[in-house]
Scaffold this motif. Structure first.
Motif, mmCIF file in Angstrom:
data_model
loop_
_atom_site.group_PDB
_atom_site.id
_atom_site.type_symbol
_atom_site.label_atom_id
_atom_site.label_comp_id
_atom_site.label_asym_id
_atom_site.label_seq_id
_atom_site.Cartn_x
_atom_site.Cartn_y
_atom_site.Cartn_z
ATOM 1 N N HIS A 197 -2.305 5.372 0.103
ATOM 2 C CA HIS A 197 -1.709 6.065 -1.058
ATOM 3 C C HIS A 197 -2.767 6.098 -2.168
ATOM 4 C CE1 HIS A 197 0.923 7.708 -3.865
ATOM 5 N NE2 HIS A 197 1.908 6.826 -3.890
ATOM 6 N N ASN A 198 -3.703 7.041 -2.022
ATOM 7 C CA ASN A 198 -4.896 6.992 -2.867
ATOM 8 C C ASN A 198 -4.668 7.482 -4.300
ATOM 9 O OD1 ASN A 198 -6.235 5.819 -0.774
ATOM 10 N ND2 ASN A 198 -6.943 7.767 0.078
ATOM 11 N N ALA A 199 -3.640 8.304 -4.518
ATOM 12 C CA ALA A 199 -3.341 8.714 -5.901
ATOM 13 C C ALA A 199 -2.884 7.491 -6.694
ATOM 14 C CB ALA A 199 -2.265 9.789 -5.910
ATOM 15 N N SER A 200 -2.074 6.670 -6.054
ATOM 16 C CA SER A 200 -1.573 5.461 -6.691
ATOM 17 C C SER A 200 -2.716 4.465 -6.898
ATOM 18 C CB SER A 200 -0.470 4.871 -5.813
ATOM 19 O OG SER A 200 0.125 3.789 -6.435
ATOM 20 N N ARG A 223 -15.464 6.476 -9.950
ATOM 21 C CA ARG A 223 -14.996 7.258 -8.800
ATOM 22 C C ARG A 223 -15.721 6.862 -7.497
ATOM 23 N NH1 ARG A 223 -11.080 11.109 -6.967
ATOM 24 N NH2 ARG A 223 -10.484 11.198 -9.144
ATOM 25 N N GLY A 250 2.936 14.494 -12.405
ATOM 26 C CA GLY A 250 1.736 13.683 -12.168
ATOM 27 C C GLY A 250 0.432 14.450 -12.358
ATOM 28 N N GLY A 251 -0.658 13.729 -12.073
ATOM 29 C CA GLY A 251 -1.992 14.332 -12.125
ATOM 30 C C GLY A 251 -2.510 14.583 -13.528
ATOM 31 N N ARG A 252 -1.897 13.930 -14.523
ATOM 32 C CA ARG A 252 -2.317 14.181 -15.910
ATOM 33 C C ARG A 252 -2.661 12.887 -16.657
ATOM 34 N NH1 ARG A 252 2.203 17.319 -18.702
ATOM 35 N NH2 ARG A 252 3.539 15.897 -17.548
ATOM 36 N N GLY A 253 -2.877 11.837 -15.896
ATOM 37 C CA GLY A 253 -3.299 10.575 -16.522
ATOM 38 C C GLY A 253 -2.161 9.765 -17.127
ATOM 39 N N ASN A 269 7.011 7.301 -1.370
ATOM 40 C CA ASN A 269 6.921 5.915 -1.857
ATOM 41 C C ASN A 269 7.924 5.684 -2.976
ATOM 42 O OD1 ASN A 269 4.511 4.756 -0.313
ATOM 43 N ND2 ASN A 269 3.768 6.722 -1.062
ATOM 44 N N SER A 313 7.312 8.838 -10.626
ATOM 45 C CA SER A 313 7.618 10.027 -11.435
ATOM 46 C C SER A 313 7.715 11.237 -10.512
ATOM 47 C CB SER A 313 6.548 10.243 -12.503
ATOM 48 O OG SER A 313 5.287 10.415 -11.892
ATOM 49 N N VAL A 339 5.006 2.514 -10.911
ATOM 50 C CA VAL A 339 5.371 3.759 -11.600
ATOM 51 C C VAL A 339 5.882 4.769 -10.573
ATOM 52 C CG1 VAL A 339 4.531 5.688 -13.016
ATOM 53 C CG2 VAL A 339 3.598 3.388 -13.372
ATOM 54 N N THR A 382 0.359 8.027 -15.657
ATOM 55 C CA THR A 382 0.610 6.719 -15.050
ATOM 56 C C THR A 382 -0.356 5.702 -15.645
ATOM 57 O OG1 THR A 382 1.563 7.563 -13.020
ATOM 58 C CG2 THR A 382 0.436 5.446 -12.862
ATOM 59 N N GLN A 383 -1.624 6.108 -15.728
ATOM 60 C CA GLN A 383 -2.626 5.189 -16.302
ATOM 61 C C GLN A 383 -2.297 4.872 -17.762
ATOM 62 O OE1 GLN A 383 -6.822 6.345 -15.097
ATOM 63 N NE2 GLN A 383 -5.624 7.968 -14.123
ATOM 64 N N ARG A 425 -3.319 14.667 -20.029
ATOM 65 C CA ARG A 425 -4.633 15.316 -19.981
ATOM 66 C C ARG A 425 -4.562 16.788 -20.400
ATOM 67 N NH1 ARG A 425 -6.826 13.113 -14.901
ATOM 68 N NH2 ARG A 425 -6.910 11.202 -16.095
ATOM 69 N N GLY A 431 -5.842 5.246 -7.232
ATOM 70 C CA GLY A 431 -6.685 5.808 -8.303
ATOM 71 C C GLY A 431 -6.094 5.526 -9.671
HETATM 72 C C1 LIG Z 1 1.341 7.959 -7.503
HETATM 73 C C2 LIG Z 1 1.689 8.325 -8.929
HETATM 74 C C3 LIG Z 1 2.283 7.089 -9.583
HETATM 75 C C4 LIG Z 1 0.394 8.729 -9.634
HETATM 76 O O1 LIG Z 1 0.722 9.114 -10.957
HETATM 77 P P1 LIG Z 1 -0.180 10.109 -11.832
HETATM 78 O O2 LIG Z 1 0.479 10.225 -13.150
HETATM 79 O O3 LIG Z 1 -0.477 11.327 -11.077
HETATM 80 O O4 LIG Z 1 -1.515 9.228 -11.972
HETATM 81 P P2 LIG Z 1 -2.694 9.452 -12.987
HETATM 82 O O5 LIG Z 1 -2.894 10.917 -13.237
HETATM 83 O O6 LIG Z 1 -2.532 8.557 -14.169
HETATM 84 O O7 LIG Z 1 -3.929 8.840 -12.150
HETATM 85 C C5 LIG Z 1 -4.213 9.213 -10.820
HETATM 86 C C6 LIG Z 1 -5.692 8.979 -10.564
HETATM 87 O O8 LIG Z 1 -5.918 8.937 -9.167
HETATM 88 C C7 LIG Z 1 -6.854 9.943 -8.819
HETATM 89 N N1 LIG Z 1 -6.478 10.439 -7.501
HETATM 90 C C8 LIG Z 1 -5.449 11.252 -7.205
HETATM 91 N N2 LIG Z 1 -5.452 11.495 -5.874
HETATM 92 C C9 LIG Z 1 -6.478 10.787 -5.356
HETATM 93 C C10 LIG Z 1 -7.004 10.636 -4.043
HETATM 94 N N3 LIG Z 1 -6.435 11.242 -2.994
HETATM 95 N N4 LIG Z 1 -8.093 9.842 -3.860
HETATM 96 C C11 LIG Z 1 -8.677 9.209 -4.921
HETATM 97 N N5 LIG Z 1 -8.226 9.330 -6.196
HETATM 98 C C12 LIG Z 1 -7.141 10.115 -6.397
HETATM 99 C C13 LIG Z 1 -6.738 10.979 -9.905
HETATM 100 O O9 LIG Z 1 -7.891 11.798 -9.993
HETATM 101 C C14 LIG Z 1 -6.562 10.097 -11.129
HETATM 102 O O10 LIG Z 1 -7.785 9.518 -11.535
HETATM 103 P P3 LIG Z 1 -8.645 10.119 -12.779
HETATM 104 O O11 LIG Z 1 -7.849 9.835 -14.011
HETATM 105 O O12 LIG Z 1 -9.929 9.344 -12.746
HETATM 106 O O13 LIG Z 1 -8.815 11.575 -12.510
HETATM 107 C C15 LIG Z 1 2.689 9.512 -9.025
HETATM 108 O O14 LIG Z 1 2.158 10.585 -8.338
HETATM 109 C C16 LIG Z 1 4.045 9.201 -8.450
HETATM 110 O O15 LIG Z 1 4.913 8.760 -9.152
HETATM 111 N N6 LIG Z 1 4.253 9.459 -7.133
HETATM 112 C C17 LIG Z 1 5.520 9.227 -6.490
HETATM 113 C C18 LIG Z 1 5.920 7.763 -6.512
HETATM 114 C C19 LIG Z 1 4.823 6.840 -6.078
HETATM 115 O O16 LIG Z 1 4.156 7.066 -5.087
HETATM 116 N N7 LIG Z 1 4.658 5.734 -6.840
HETATM 117 C C20 LIG Z 1 3.676 4.726 -6.560
HETATM 118 C C21 LIG Z 1 4.263 3.746 -5.627
HETATM 119 S S1 LIG Z 1 3.018 2.602 -5.053
#
Ligand SMILES: CC(C)(COP(=O)(O)OP(=O)(O)OC[C@H]1O[C@@H](n2cnc3c(N)ncnc32)[C@H](O)[C@@H]1OP(=O)(O)O)[C@@H](O)C(=O)NCCC(=O)NCCS
Length: 226
Positions: A192-195, A3, A161-164, A104, A156, A154, A166-167, A75, A197
């Motif tokens: 796009h920090n979730a992506s 992290r 989301g938020g449950r691991g 996105n 969805s 990916v 995508t990983q 998760r 991550g």
């Molecule tokens: C983006 C997306 C693919 C993420 O999917 P998800 O199933 O939530 O991802 P996961 O839960 O497997 O992993 C997300 C990780 O990022 C971390 N994270 C989430 N938001 C974060 C942020 N703002 N800063 C840093 N890390 C972040 C999470 O904590 C998690 O890590 P962890 O397992 O160590 O806790 C999903 O939200 C989505 O489909 N969004 C819409 C479409 C999209 O944006 N697709 C990607 C195009 S590039």
């Protein structure tokens, strides 16, 4: 990636290209990304060439991919079926794409004809995430590009989301690309920090960042240092 390393990377704005060649590569990647986003005819010609090439050399990987049908554990303990999408999934797939309304979006139009094409085209490997009721809630797409690389992505619904997951899905397909010795890329828009991550958590590494997006390569595709 830990992290703290992810936070450091985000704070630094990514990995700037080093050297003239890397700068040139960045410009070329931005250009292709832009043409793809605009569904420009130049990109369509490039895509057609990739489809033809994939039809020749990608068949074995496609066959292996089509056998993937596994269970992912979220998760929160939910069990999610993750499997290759086939032409018979077209109604559910087209319906899901039509309801995607986040920022996105996938790198292709969301209409019915495209849904049909993605499920059949030689350079596309689509995998679906199905919830406990059997509803399609997201998908992972591998797209094959000349000469021997793929881009993974990916998409969805937000409440999925938020449950691991995508990983978890990316780890399954990374094993496929590792075995096939394919260079496995992901591009993530800057910010796009979730992506970011999810990708770094699943074993991808940022190799360069251009003005619009990070380019990540799976660690199995990185040059070996020893
Ligand atoms: C983006 C997306 C693919 C993420 O999917 P998800 O199933 O939530 O991802 P996961 O839960 O497997 O992993 C997300 C990780 O990022 C971390 N994270 C989430 N938001 C974060 C942020 N703002 N800063 C840093 N890390 C972040 C999470 O904590 C998690 O890590 P962890 O397992 O160590 O806790 C999903 O939200 C989505 O489909 N969004 C819409 C479409 C999209 O944006 N697709 C990607 C195009 S590039």
């Amino acid at each position: 990636m830990a992290r703290e390393d992810l936070e450091r990377l985000i704070a630094a704005g990514g990995v700037p290209p080093r050297g003239a060649l890397a700068h040139l590569l960045c410009r070329a990647e931005e250009w292709i990304y832009e043409l793809n986003a605009r569904d420009h005819w130049v990109f369509r010609v490039y895509e057609r060439a990739n489809v033809a090439w994939a039809g020749l050399v990608f068949r074995g990987v496609r066959r292996k991919a089509s056998a993937i049908d596994t269970e992912l554990v979220a998760r929160d303990g939910a069990r999610i079926r993750f499997r290759f999408l086939v032409p018979g999934d077209e109604p559910a797939f087209a319906d899901m794409l039509a309801r995607f309304d986040f920022e996105n979006l996938p790198p292709h139009p969301l209409d019915r004809a495209t849904a049909r094409r993605v499920l059949r085209q030689a350079n596309c490997l689509p995998f679906g995430y199905f919830d406990a009721r059997g509803a399609l809630r997201g998908y992972l797409l591998l797209r094959f590009f000349f000469p021997w690389r793929v881009t993974s992505g990916v998409w969805s619904f937000p409440d999925f989301g938020g449950r691991g997951l995508t990983q978890a899905g990316l780890r399954v397909t990374a094993e496929l690309t590792r075995q096939a010795r394919l260079a496995d890329y992901i591009t993530v828009p800057v910010g796009h920090n979730a992506s970011l991550g999810a990708a770094t958590g699943a074993g991808w590494v940022v190799v360069r960042t251009n003005r619009r997006f990070h380019v990540l390569l799976n660690e199995h595709s990185l040059p070996q240092s020893d």
